[in-house]
Design an enzyme around this catalytic site. Structure first.
Site, mmCIF file in Angstrom:
data_model
loop_
_atom_site.group_PDB
_atom_site.id
_atom_site.type_symbol
_atom_site.label_atom_id
_atom_site.label_comp_id
_atom_site.label_asym_id
_atom_site.label_seq_id
_atom_site.Cartn_x
_atom_site.Cartn_y
_atom_site.Cartn_z
ATOM 1 N N ARG A 103 -50.878 10.274 -62.536
ATOM 2 C CA ARG A 103 -49.485 9.634 -62.840
ATOM 3 C C ARG A 103 -49.078 8.527 -63.926
ATOM 4 O O ARG A 103 -48.224 8.669 -64.795
ATOM 5 C CB ARG A 103 -48.567 9.546 -61.570
ATOM 6 C CG ARG A 103 -47.116 9.059 -61.804
ATOM 7 C CD ARG A 103 -46.250 9.839 -62.865
ATOM 8 N NE ARG A 103 -46.419 11.386 -62.547
ATOM 9 C CZ ARG A 103 -46.522 12.371 -63.405
ATOM 10 N NH1 ARG A 103 -45.955 12.105 -64.651
ATOM 11 N NH2 ARG A 103 -46.602 13.704 -63.150
ATOM 12 N N LYS A 138 -36.015 -2.275 -81.270
ATOM 13 C CA LYS A 138 -35.366 -1.300 -80.228
ATOM 14 C C LYS A 138 -36.436 -0.756 -79.397
ATOM 15 O O LYS A 138 -36.379 0.429 -79.586
ATOM 16 C CB LYS A 138 -34.181 -0.537 -80.808
ATOM 17 C CG LYS A 138 -33.163 -1.389 -81.474
ATOM 18 C CD LYS A 138 -31.859 -0.468 -81.988
ATOM 19 C CE LYS A 138 -30.535 -1.387 -82.570
ATOM 20 N NZ LYS A 138 -29.735 -0.470 -83.080
ATOM 21 N N LYS A 170 -28.947 -11.475 -89.836
ATOM 22 C CA LYS A 170 -27.942 -10.375 -89.244
ATOM 23 C C LYS A 170 -26.608 -10.731 -89.524
ATOM 24 O O LYS A 170 -26.355 -11.980 -89.776
ATOM 25 C CB LYS A 170 -28.217 -9.776 -88.019
ATOM 26 C CG LYS A 170 -29.988 -9.417 -87.991
ATOM 27 C CD LYS A 170 -30.035 -8.035 -88.357
ATOM 28 C CE LYS A 170 -29.384 -7.131 -87.165
ATOM 29 N NZ LYS A 170 -29.794 -5.623 -87.438
ATOM 30 N N GLU A 199 -28.751 -8.525 -93.948
ATOM 31 C CA GLU A 199 -27.741 -7.626 -93.504
ATOM 32 C C GLU A 199 -26.521 -7.409 -94.345
ATOM 33 O O GLU A 199 -26.022 -8.762 -94.293
ATOM 34 C CB GLU A 199 -27.524 -7.352 -92.303
ATOM 35 C CG GLU A 199 -26.776 -6.021 -91.870
ATOM 36 C CD GLU A 199 -26.397 -6.292 -90.461
ATOM 37 O OE1 GLU A 199 -27.295 -5.711 -89.510
ATOM 38 O OE2 GLU A 199 -25.252 -6.654 -89.705
ATOM 39 N N ASP A 220 -26.397 -2.103 -94.103
ATOM 40 C CA ASP A 220 -25.784 -1.719 -92.471
ATOM 41 C C ASP A 220 -24.811 -0.562 -92.530
ATOM 42 O O ASP A 220 -23.414 -0.951 -92.919
ATOM 43 C CB ASP A 220 -25.643 -2.879 -91.626
ATOM 44 C CG ASP A 220 -25.627 -2.581 -90.218
ATOM 45 O OD1 ASP A 220 -26.481 -1.725 -89.627
ATOM 46 O OD2 ASP A 220 -24.676 -2.935 -89.729
#
Length: 281
Positions: A103, A138, A170, A199, A220
């Protein structure tokens, strides 16, 4: 190939941690209760979907961790496209130990192969445009290096691995700094050797960002017509990257705007696990 991107020490630690999670303190009590101690198992690991393989060497490590004498024949390589029914690996070893590792090996292989498979679909969707697919940060916590390895096997390039890999300003940085130009200027004054990327989500932010010293622009959540205008405004002065809500159905139109890169978070964040099984021979 796997150890080119991830150290053997980190791989060994991952295998040990995952096996400990699955075995607990008592080990595989079902196999111990039902299978003789010296019983042997011959098995094949095969794809049940059309996949792009990633993580086969890691899967083998789980079996070898519990049975150092297990015989493993790898029938495919990471990065290969494998149609449904393809035998990826043949194994022969102690039945109890192989089933105890099964597994953990499959979970890891299915997850990484799922990422590589989805990534390859995005890469094929932009073939011929000259645009390069990037992954992002991410990722599932604790699995970043493996997830980004799998995206490379699918054909993407890696963006930042960590926060210390590059300066990426950002929207929240911009808000706190007081504006795009102010944030870029502050990063420039820091005199870091790292590339400064910022960004922007409006066309009127492009010139102030470039004038302040931005070396790359993250465009963006701009629709393709606006992206095309942005690329024209930049006019090749710095690389451009499109991001934000990119999907398989939309990435071609985005890539055709002329952006240098397009980044897609879902390839490492939301890829479905591939269907791969271990079957008794």
């Amino acid at each position: 190939m796997l150890e080119t991107y991830i150290s053997r020490a980190d791989l060994d630690a991952f295998v040990e941690r995952v096996l400990a999670e699955d075995l607990g303190e008592g080990g595989d009590v079902t196999s111990s209760a039902t299978i003789p101690e010296e019983a042997r198992l011959d098995a094949v690991m095969a794809s049940r979907d059309d996949v792009v393989v990633a993580g086969l060497p890691l899967a083998a490590m789980f079996f070898r961790a519990l049975d150092q004498h297990v015989a493993i024949e790898q029938m495919a390589a990471d990065g290969d496209e494998a149609p449904s029914g393809t035998v990826l690996m043949r194994l022969s070893g102690n039945a109890r130990k192989m089933l105890a590792a099964e597994r953990s090996a499959l979970n890891s292989l299915q997850h990484l192969t799922g990422i590589a498979t989805l990534t390859r679909a995005f890469v094929k969707a932009i073939e011929g445009t000259g645009c390069i697919l990037l992954d992002t940060r991410k990722t599932i916590p604790g699995l970043r290096a493996l997830g980004k390895y799998a995206s490379r096997m699918g054909g993407a390039q890696n963006h930042r691995m960590r926060l210390d890999d590059g300066i990426l300003i950002k929207d929240n940085h911009v808000a706190v700094a007081g504006g795009v130009a102010e944030a870029v200027a502050a990063a420039t004054r820091a005199r870091s050797a790292l590339q400064i990327q910022v960004e922007v989500d409006r066309l009127d932010q492009i010139e102030p960002a470039l004038a302040a010293g931005a070396q790359r622009l993250l465009l963006d959540n701009m629709p393709p017509p606006v992206l095309r205008q942005a690329v024209e405004l930049v006019d090749g002065r710095v690389p451009t990257e499109a991001s934000g809500g990119v999907r398989l159905a939309t990435i071609r139109a985005i890539a055709e705007t002329g952006v240098t890169y397009v980044s897609v978070g879902r390839i490492t964040q939301s890829a479905p696990a591939a269907d791969i099984g271990l079957d008794y021979v």
